[in-house]
Each structure stands twice: as C-alpha cells, then as structure tokens.
Scaffold this active site. Structure first.
Site, PDB file in Angstrom:
ATOM      1  N   HIS A 241       0.864  -0.839  -0.197  1.00 10.80           N
ATOM      2  CA  HIS A 241      -0.183   0.656  -0.188  1.00 10.80           C
ATOM      3  C   HIS A 241       0.332   0.918  -0.026  1.00 10.80           C
ATOM      4  CE1 HIS A 241      -3.488  -2.768   1.344  1.00 10.80           C
ATOM      5  NE2 HIS A 241      -2.058  -3.754   2.052  1.00 10.80           N
TER       6      HIS A 241
ATOM      7  N   SER B  44      15.902  20.749 -16.976  1.00 10.93           N
ATOM      8  CA  SER B  44      14.612  22.083 -16.975  1.00 10.93           C
ATOM      9  C   SER B  44      14.910  22.735 -17.849  1.00 10.93           C
ATOM     10  CB  SER B  44      13.880  21.761 -15.765  1.00 10.93           C
ATOM     11  OG  SER B  44      12.876  23.266 -16.082  1.00 10.93           O
TER      12      SER B  44
ATOM     13  N   LYS C 282      17.310  21.344 -11.468  1.00 11.85           N
ATOM     14  CA  LYS C 282      16.151  20.285 -11.543  1.00 11.85           C
ATOM     15  C   LYS C 282      16.763  19.012 -12.630  1.00 11.85           C
ATOM     16  CE  LYS C 282      12.474  19.418 -11.179  1.00 11.85           C
ATOM     17  NZ  LYS C 282      11.538  19.376 -12.228  1.00 11.85           N
TER      18      LYS C 282
ATOM     19  N   GLU D   8      10.404   7.666 -16.968  1.00 15.96           N
ATOM     20  CA  GLU D   8       9.108   8.716 -17.551  1.00 15.96           C
ATOM     21  C   GLU D   8       8.454   8.068 -18.439  1.00 15.96           C
ATOM     22  OE1 GLU D   8       8.741  12.954 -15.700  1.00 15.96           O
ATOM     23  OE2 GLU D   8      10.463  12.401 -15.626  1.00 15.96           O
TER      24      GLU D   8
END
Ligand code: ARG
Length: 474
Positions: A155, A276, A282, A289
C-alpha cells in the site's frame, strides 16, 4: 498501369490510391519480401512450373532490385500500393515480361503473411536478447546489494524490511517470464504461410516444404485459409510486449519514486536524465517516465489489433493491412525501452545509507515483534494485538520499537526479554525470513545463483535462434 488493372476501365481515384496504399509503412519489409520471392522462384524452377533459366533470370533481377533499394536508388510509389507490387514493378523494369512469372502460384495474401512471419521471427529474437541484457543489469546490481536493506512496502506504506537485491530480483523474475513467453511464441511465428495462395491453395504443383527449408521455417501452415487469415502470431506478440512493458513501467515508477527527494534511495546517472528549461536545479528521470508513458501505446496497439480482427470473416480482408503499423511501433518501442534500461540500471547509484536510515526510522520490524511472542507460545492473533498496542504507545512517545526499554515492553507482555533487541535488528529481521523465496541473504543468494544458470540458457537460446534464421538468399 496497375498490376491488377485488367478488369478496370478507369484510373483509381487519387484519394483512394492514397487511402488504400500501405507502401508508406510496409516498405520496411522489402528485404523479407525479396527473400520470400527468391525462395518462391527457386521452388517454381525446381518444380518445373517455370523454366530453370527463367527462374535464374528472375532471381538475378530480384537481387539487383535489392541492391538498388539498399543503395537508396529505388523509389517506392503510392501508385504501386504496397511493398509487394513496388518490388514486382521494379523487377519487371529490371528483367522485362519474364518477371511476370514470379507471381505464379502465389497471392499477395500468402506473400504478405510470409513477410510478416520473416520479420517478426527476427525481431523477437532481438527483443529477447535485449530483455536478457536488462536481466543481466538487474542481476549485477542485485549482486552489489546483497547487504543493502531498505523498507519493503505494501500500500506504499512501510511493511517489512527487505534486501535491495531481493527487490531487484523480483523484476528479474518478471522479465524471465517475459523472455520465456516470447521464446515459446517463437514456435508459432516460425511457420510458413506461403503456398496458401489467395485462400484455397494453388493449382500448380508447388513444393511448400522446399520453400520452408530454404527460408528455414520449422513448419508450414496446415490449412491454407488459416495461413492467410491468421494474425494471432502478431496479437500474441503484442500481448507479450504489453506485459513486458507493464513490468518495465512498474520498475520505472519505482525508479522515479526512489529518485525523488522524498525517498532519495537512488540516483540515476546524468547520462540518463535531462534538465529543465526554467528550473536550474532540476534533474529529471525522463527515460523512466517515457518508458512508463509509452506503455500506453503498446497496450493501444494490442487492443487495436484485437479489435481489427474480431469481426472478420475468413479469409483475407483489407482490414488486415492494419496489422503492420502497430506491430512496427511496438517493436520499436520495446527496442528503445530495453536498450536504455540495461545501462540505466547498471549505472544507477544506490544510496545504501539512506535506505538503511529509512529502515531505522520505521515500524517495519513490528511483525518480528509479534513473531517473537509467538515463539514464546502466544497465539499469533493475540501477539498481533499486543504489538499493535506497543506500536501505538511508541508513536505516542515519539519512539521506534528499538527505543523502548525492557520495562516499557513488559507493560505489554511479561514474555518480552532482553533478547528482543537482537530480534528487532534489521539484519536479523531480514535474515529471519529464511524460507524458499524469502528475503534472507542466503535465500537471495540461491536466487542469484539460479539466475546465472537461467541467463546462460537464455543466451544459448538467442545464439541458436539467430543461427536458425540465418537465411542469406539475397
Ligand atoms: N498491402 C496488403 C496488406 O498489407 C497486402 C495484401 C493485399 N492483398 C489483397 N488482396 N489486397 O495486407
């Protein structure tokens, strides 16, 4: 003039030509198409269906066409619809009317199916090869992390500590099944449709087994209608590909989480991340992804093909031309994901200390506290209750289980003794799970050893199969 133009009195509408053509995407099958034609024409000559010299002229012509395409010297046109007719037109230009004998005893329906089988059987071996390389990278990281403990989650809540090696080997096992599924499907891909004709076979005395031998197919389709209508070899591939992507996507998701500041468990190499345009600090795990994102298109290709096929009466229908783009796209998507995954895993920096720290600051040893009481004779259900109370008390005190004094423990049960602290130590907690498939170090080492053997046998499979399809007719 169309190769099928005889019964027509009008030119094809330009839009229809564009709408029905597949050359834009099936031109990548040109090598398979010419290879299949070379086997077919050799058979026509051998069986005396056309003259031996004619067969030689056609074969030489096909090889010249291949050389021209290879050199970028041939132009595929929409007017010639698909790869089969483009190649045939080029052959006619090369050798004249005798080239028209190539299509004796065959149809584009068995021809296209043959091209697809030739194409997919090679790609599936390459994809298995790449899957094995990802497994090798996982195994390598696992071997370097047989002492690295991190919280295991259910979970997405900390559950019980596990070895990082154990966690990685879970993915290894998923990919092993993926590789095995693809290997099994290969038997069904390596079957020859050619000779089925349009749907019913042919009136010429062809020799399908001879063609199968030349093209190194293990079998020929038994039923001509099935041969030209079957796309389940593609659907099966898309299905295995979907599952493989699902596994890579889950691993991607974990890498993305682990690389966040919140987890801070791993750092992916700079070479596998991007920055970024506005936020200078970043470092984004874009590859992971995108693998997660591209899983969607692979599922889409599977559902698309299942849907195309579901209402089709036997045998060939033009709908089936829709089998190609999804398959090509899936092969390319898998190829990209697998090729990047192996080095991305291999170069991943594991922040062992952060993982250890995480385990020190959680209640993932609570099950062991209950198991301790069970060891002293208390029924598990009662032990669960006692430990639940101890956890609640600890939370209220701002402590973890290892911080409670023995006096505090005794409030909850007289069965607690000094040896409780040893039982709650993370390393002891991990090693206590000494059952087959458990996270104890020696059990994980058994998994690692088994993996070495498995990988050797997969590598052997790949090698054998590359040589099984080594057809060089061109
Ligand atoms: N381009 C077609 C396809 O990809 C080849 C088979 C065409 N056959 C036919 N009877 N129109 O499916």
């Amino acid at each position: 003039m169309k190769l099928w133009g005889g019964r027509f009195t009008k030119a094809t509408d330009k839009l229809v030509e564009e709408y029905t053509a597949s050359i834009q995407f099936d031109q990548q099958l040109w090598k398979e198409d010419i290879t299949g034609s070379l086997a077919h024409v050799a058979m026509l000559g051998k069986c005396g269906i056309i003259g031996e010299e004619e067969a030689t002229v056609i074969a030489e012509g096909l090889k010249k066409v291949a050389a021209r395409i290879e050199a970028g010297d041939a132009e595929f046109t929409i007017a010639n619809e698909d790869v089969h007719m483009n190649v045939e037109k080029m052959l006619l230009d090369e050798v004249g009317p005798v080239g028209g004998k190539l299509h004796t005893g065959r149809s584009r329906n068995d021809q296209v199916a043959t091209d697809m089988h030739l194409y997919l059987r090679a790609r599936v071996i390459e994809l298995i090869d790449l899957t094995v390389k990802v497994q090798e990278a996982l195994l390598e990281q696992a071997k370097a992390n047989t002492d690295t403990i991190l919280p295991g989650y259910t979970h997405l809540q900390r559950a019980q500590p596990v070895l990082f090696a154990h966690h990685l080997m879970a993915y290894y096992s998923m990919l092993q099944r993926d590789a095995e599924r693809l290997m099994d499907s290969w038997k069904r891909i390596n079957v020859l449709p050619l000779g089925a004709g349009a749907l019913a076979g042919t009136t010429f005395p062809i020799d399908r087994e001879f063609v199968a031998e030349l093209l190194k197919f293990d079998a020929v389709y038994t039923n001509s209608m099935d041969a030209v209508s079957d796309r389940d070899f593609i659907i099966e591939f898309l299905s295995h590909a979907s599952l493989l992507m699902a596994h890579l996507s889950r691993l991607s998701e974990e890498m993305i989480l682990w690389m966040s500041n919140e987890f801070n468990f791993v750092e992916l190499d700079d070479a596998f991340c991007t920055g970024s345009s506005i936020m200078p600090q970043k470092k984004n795990p874009d590859v992971a992804e995108l693998v997660r994102g591209k899983t969607g298109r692979v599922y889409g290709n599977l559902i698309g093909m299942l849907t195309v096929l579901k209402g089709l009466p036997l045998a060939y229908n033009k709908d089936m031309q829709e089998d190609k783009e999804g398959m090509f796209d899936t092969v390319a998507t898998l190829h990209g994901a697998l090729s990047l995954f192996a080095p991305m895993i291999r170069t991943m920096k594991v922040k062992k200390e952060n993982m250890r720290q995480a385990v020190a600051e959680d209640f993932s040893n609570a099950t062991d506290l209950a198991d301790y009481l069970v060891g002293k004779g208390m029924p598990f259900r009662q032990a669960h209750e006692v430990v639940g109370k101890s956890v609640l008390y600890s939370i209220e005190q701002g402590k973890y289980l290892l911080d409670l004094t023995i006096e505090e423990y005794k409030q909850f049960s007289p069965l607690f003794e000094e040896d409780i602290y040893a039982a709650l130590d993370p390393r002891q907690v991990v090693n206590a799970r000494n059952v087959l498939g458990g996270t104890a170090k020696n059990q994980v080492e058994i998994q690692l050893a088994q993996a070495e053997t498995q990988l050797k046998s997969s590598q052997l499979w790949v090698e054998n199969h590359y040589s099984k399809i080594d057809v060089s007719l061109i």
